[in-house]
Design an enzyme around this catalytic site. Sequence first.
Site, short mmCIF file in Angstrom:
data_model
loop_
_atom_site.label_atom_id
_atom_site.label_comp_id
_atom_site.label_asym_id
_atom_site.label_seq_id
_atom_site.Cartn_x
_atom_site.Cartn_y
_atom_site.Cartn_z
N CYS A 187 0.30 -1.51 -0.05
CA CYS A 187 0.06 0.12 0.35
C CYS A 187 1.30 1.75 -0.03
CB CYS A 187 -0.94 0.04 1.13
SG CYS A 187 -1.78 -1.68 1.61
N HIS A 325 -2.62 7.83 6.16
CA HIS A 325 -2.68 6.59 5.43
C HIS A 325 -3.97 5.64 6.05
CE1 HIS A 325 -2.19 2.57 3.79
NE2 HIS A 325 -2.39 1.62 5.27
N GLU A 336 -1.53 4.61 14.00
CA GLU A 336 -0.88 6.09 13.39
C GLU A 336 -1.52 6.95 13.71
OE1 GLU A 336 -1.62 7.94 9.00
OE2 GLU A 336 -2.64 6.45 9.29
N LYS A 354 -9.38 7.52 2.47
CA LYS A 354 -9.95 6.64 2.35
C LYS A 354 -11.64 6.07 2.55
CE LYS A 354 -5.57 3.94 2.53
NZ LYS A 354 -4.60 5.04 2.69
N HIS A 359 -10.21 2.17 -0.49
CA HIS A 359 -8.04 1.50 -0.43
C HIS A 359 -8.06 1.45 -1.72
CE1 HIS A 359 -4.42 0.90 0.47
NE2 HIS A 359 -4.23 0.47 1.78
N PHE A 418 2.17 -4.00 4.03
CA PHE A 418 2.02 -4.59 4.53
C PHE A 418 3.74 -4.73 4.11
CE2 PHE A 418 -2.29 -6.52 4.17
CZ PHE A 418 -3.10 -5.70 5.09
#
Length: 431
Positions: A187, A325, A336, A354, A359, A418
Amino acid sequence: MSYEASDDYFLGYPKLPDIPGPPDGEVRTTGVVVTGLGMTTPLGADVHSTWTALLAGESPITVLDEAWARDLPVRLAGRLSQEPTEVLDRVEARRMDRCQQIAMVAARQAWADAGAPAVAPERLAVVMGTGLGGGKTLVDQHDVSSAKGPGRVSPFAVTMLMPNGPAAAVSLDLGARAGAHAPTSACASGAEAIAMGLAILRAGRADVVVAGGTEACIGRLSMAAFARMGALSSRHEEPERASRPFDSARDGFVMAEGAGAVVLERTESARARGARVYATLAGTGMSSDAHAMTAPSADGQISAIRQALRSGGLGPPDIVHVNAHAPGTPVGDRIEASALLESIGPHTLVTATKSITGHLIGGAGAIEAIFTVLSIFNDVIPATRNLDDKDPEVKVEVVTGSPRRAKVTAAISNSFGFGGHNVVLAFTKPD
């Protein structure tokens, strides 16, 4: 066979020839600016339509009703608002995977928006990231091979499924010879592509870079795989309310597809040709968690944020806005938020786009970087949708309700993937 370090070899591999420098032989180290923007997303077919829909808070998330999706545990997705085949020539589209098609659409938009800079091919580079690459081609051609035999596999299968396909396609289209790079960092891929673009320009390897990210992974296998790992929201009864970053009721992200691209060039070059400048790409930060494959680390994120500020000559008080994010996962959003509080502080205005777009995986970092640039250019911060009850452990200020007017002099865009990939881009108003 092994080699000792020398002028001819590095780590056992022959040293590549020097890349030609600028025409006058001088490597310039001045600023890098954004002069072109392009995108195709679930919200719109271009930058203007996407940005307008984002500020309006319109949700493109729907429930898939195709036959192939009806038995999937999760059927929520953000499909493109315009098919790339409506824009591309039929013959060229047939030879590209969907992720390559939409990368081409976004890159051509960005190039046109920048005024098609007059740059020698040897001084033009492309960096286009993707998380999964040509997954649709891989699955489709496997089915062809199984049903009809290997002799019926497309002769274009390899060039369509390879992860560097989008970068290669765009570089061929633009005639870029200074490099065609393809970061695959889940991502964070799109953001890493833009960070690489800055590094290329600062190193003097090119004068102009087209950078971005793309993804087209709404398919049976990818949807099933992400659902099985528990990453996706299953709020089918309210698809437009499924993506809920920072909300106490969040239960995962919503898969979406799309691509974004930017044109980067040196400040003096942009000024010399009278280009419109949206923002300065002031700095970048990258780190890896080395923590877990799918569980993020606040330490890694803090490191990337601090690197981005340091390399951009910025301090925490300078950051007016953060495009987080924030995918809407229970653990990720909380980590985060704590990383932002530790590295920047409580004063910055945070948004999670998002919540509207879904996403876009490998395309997310590029799309969100463009949103950050537009926030700086327009002095407006998009609101986060579906934040009805903020998680009490989220201590940062999240913009909700309506877009917030603010003098956005500096902002960062976070992208975390990831595998522990952390990329942060720092933008400022141009001088």
